[in-house]
Structure formats: structure tokens, C-alpha cells
Design an enzyme around this catalytic site. Sequence first.
Site, short mmCIF file in Angstrom:
data_model
loop_
_atom_site.label_atom_id
_atom_site.label_comp_id
_atom_site.label_asym_id
_atom_site.label_seq_id
_atom_site.Cartn_x
_atom_site.Cartn_y
_atom_site.Cartn_z
N HIS A 1 0.79 -1.23 0.00
CA HIS A 1 0.00 0.00 0.00
C HIS A 1 0.83 1.29 0.00
O HIS A 1 0.52 2.24 0.75
CB HIS A 1 -0.95 0.01 1.20
CG HIS A 1 -2.05 -1.03 1.12
ND1 HIS A 1 -2.49 -1.59 -0.05
CD2 HIS A 1 -2.81 -1.61 2.11
CE1 HIS A 1 -3.46 -2.45 0.20
NE2 HIS A 1 -3.66 -2.49 1.50
N HIS B 1 -9.56 2.25 0.27
CA HIS B 1 -9.57 1.14 1.23
C HIS B 1 -10.76 1.23 2.20
O HIS B 1 -10.63 0.93 3.39
CB HIS B 1 -8.25 1.15 1.99
CG HIS B 1 -7.81 -0.20 2.47
ND1 HIS B 1 -8.54 -0.95 3.35
CD2 HIS B 1 -6.70 -0.92 2.18
CE1 HIS B 1 -7.89 -2.08 3.59
NE2 HIS B 1 -6.77 -2.09 2.89
N GLU C 1 -11.64 -3.30 -2.91
CA GLU C 1 -10.63 -2.35 -3.39
C GLU C 1 -10.42 -2.56 -4.89
O GLU C 1 -9.70 -3.46 -5.30
CB GLU C 1 -9.31 -2.56 -2.64
CG GLU C 1 -9.45 -2.44 -1.13
CD GLU C 1 -8.33 -3.19 -0.41
OE1 GLU C 1 -7.16 -2.84 -0.57
OE2 GLU C 1 -8.65 -4.14 0.32
C1 BGC Z 1 -4.68 -6.27 2.07
C2 BGC Z 1 -4.52 -7.05 3.35
C3 BGC Z 1 -4.00 -6.13 4.42
C4 BGC Z 1 -4.93 -4.97 4.57
C5 BGC Z 1 -4.36 -3.97 5.54
C6 BGC Z 1 -5.66 -5.18 2.32
O1 BGC Z 1 -5.83 -4.43 1.15
O2 BGC Z 1 -5.09 -7.08 1.00
O3 BGC Z 1 -3.64 -8.13 3.16
O4 BGC Z 1 -3.84 -6.79 5.64
O5 BGC Z 1 -5.14 -4.34 3.34
O6 BGC Z 1 -5.34 -3.24 6.12
#
Ligand code: BGC
Length: 342
Positions: free
Chosen positions: A104, A174, A308
Site C-alpha cells: 500500500h 480502502h 478495493e
Molecule cells: C490487504 C490485506 C492487508 C490490509 C491492511 C488489504 O488491502 O489485501 O492483506 O492486511 O489491506 O489493512
Amino acid sequence: MTKKKFGVTHVGDEVTAYTLKNSSGAYVTLLDYGCTIQAICVPDRDGKLVDVCLGYHTIEEYEQNDSYLGAVIGRFGNRIEKGRFELNGKTYEVAVNNGPNHLHGGMKGFDKYIWDVLTTDDSIQFSRLSPDMEEGYPGNLAVSVTYRFTEENELVLDYQAKSDADTVLNLTNHCYFNLSGEGSGTVLDHDLQLLSSHYMEGDADCLATGKVLDVAGTPFDFREAKKIGRDIGMDDVQLKYGGGYDHNFIIDSKAYLKKTAVLSSNATGIRMTVWTTQPGVQVYSGNVLTHRQGKTGVYDPHDALCLETQHFPNSVGKKEFPSVILKKGEEYSQLTVYHFER
Ligand code: BGC
């Protein structure tokens, strides 16, 4: 559009909350911090407004937020193997911030910046200039995300970007949805339909390996709506790795704006349909959403679902997948629509 002071960050920067309300009274609240969706209040079957997105009441909580609640993710959604990728024959290293991999956008992703704001009566545009080599990514990137909330209760996210050098980019949001109301407990009783016949294999660290798997005959088959919790406990190695669903689904449709998911709650009668120009959607059942106080109640694992919309994780340089390279001077443009009905 109304605006209001939300708080002050630990370094003294002021954070503002912007609310877009339609004539029915339904509204969304957005923060310039992280370009965050802080609230989505839409009517249930009796016309009562329900906040269907997880979040916090204070900026302190957002600053300590380890779960990206409602934030825009950039520059690259989901994981990049070992935080390393090649572009134009050069190797770039980005932060390894999730086990052995990059997640991310790195240590300080787009979710942790205060964005510039431009408002109109019915839209809010957040923008920022991400400088060359920020978190290890090449190119000065001018990026904007415009939110609109329509009379039909559609939350529209319009992502635009341009770089002065070749780079990679995979933006997403998210938001954690609970259509029974944030703070009301599990979403395992929600019905989910995913218009995907294939999903991507993850390894033990939830890194997409690049292998494409068929959903048929597996707990990943959501082509007909079913409860999120129906098969989540099945003896399946992919579910074990993620502690539930945490996988990129490949959207079947090849249309420009594709229907990808329908999520609904029996408790409120609220249904959300997700449309996107992106080729994939990370379906994440809040598996590592640790116990915490949220806006109106406590949040625990599986108390929300993230959808997402994105390009495929860990796909830099993988020629068989839609390209995540943004060429110098090229316009990046993606659209996602969350449509709430009852
Ligand atoms: C991911 C997860 C991760 C989470 C974090 C998601 O987009 O796919 O693996 O733990 O984000 O908040």
C-alpha cells in the site's frame, strides 16, 4: 457541500472534514487527510440513515490507523514482492513494510498526507504532488481524486494522474463497508456477489503469486450471491493464508465501466453495487482488523468488507496482466462507483 474543522495532527496541521449531501439528506463525509471517506450515511429500508463505512471521530485515531480505514492508497495498491521492481531496465526499491514485501505505498503512503482541496457545490477534488522518488517511486506525480455523491446515492471516485517520468501506479480506496451499520458487528451474514470467474493465488504472506485460479468448485465462487461467511471456514489453503478472503478477483466483464460486486445486508435492506474501470478488485474480509474502538462501537475481525478496485497486485513487469506502467506525460484515469440502494 459543507466543511468543518476535524482536528489537528500531531505536527500541528489542520484537518478538514467535507460533507456532500444530496436532496434526500443522504451524505458522505470526506477528510483531506488521506483523502479519506470518513462516513457514508444512506437510508435503510425504513428511510433511516445508516453509516455504512468504518472510521473514527478523531484525527489522532486516523494517524495511528494501521488499517487504512477509508483512505486512498498510493502509489501502489497491495503488495510488491520484496519491495523491488524493474522499469526500463532499472531496479527500484520501495519500502518492505509487510513481512518480506511492500504494501500500500510504503511507510508513508498517500493515506498519511493532507491533500489540497478544490470544492464545487457537488464535488470535492483532492490533489497532491508526489515528488520524484517519494517512497522510492520514480517521477513527479500530480495526482487527484474527485469525489461526487449523486441524487441516486452513488459515490463516484474519479482518479487522475500524470507523471514527468515513466513510473508505476495502482491507486485504490480502502473503505471498510458494513451495510448493517458500522460498529454493528460481523459482515459474515452479508450477501456478496462477485462477477468474477477467476481470482489470483496468494502465498502465505498474501502476496499475489501471479497464478490465476478458477473459482468454480471453490469457496471463492461468488458468481451467485452467497453469505460471506458461508464458506469462509472451509478447509482451503488460500483461506488459511489470508485468515479469510484477501484476494484479487479478476473482473469478468471487459466493458469500460464494469459491474464487479453486489453486497447487501438483510438487517437494513441496504444494497451496494460496485462499478469500476479497473480490471480487478481486492476482496478483503477484514481478517486482520484488530479489536479497536470505532465511531459508534468496537471493530473486530470480519466486521467489514473492503472491495478495493485496482489493477492486479504484484503485477509490475508481468506482461500477461493489464499494465501498471504510467508513461511520462500519459494521462492516468480510473473511475469507481459505489451505488447504494434499498
Ligand atoms: C490487504 C490485506 C492487508 C490490509 C491492511 C488489504 O488491502 O489485501 O492483506 O492486511 O489491506 O489493512
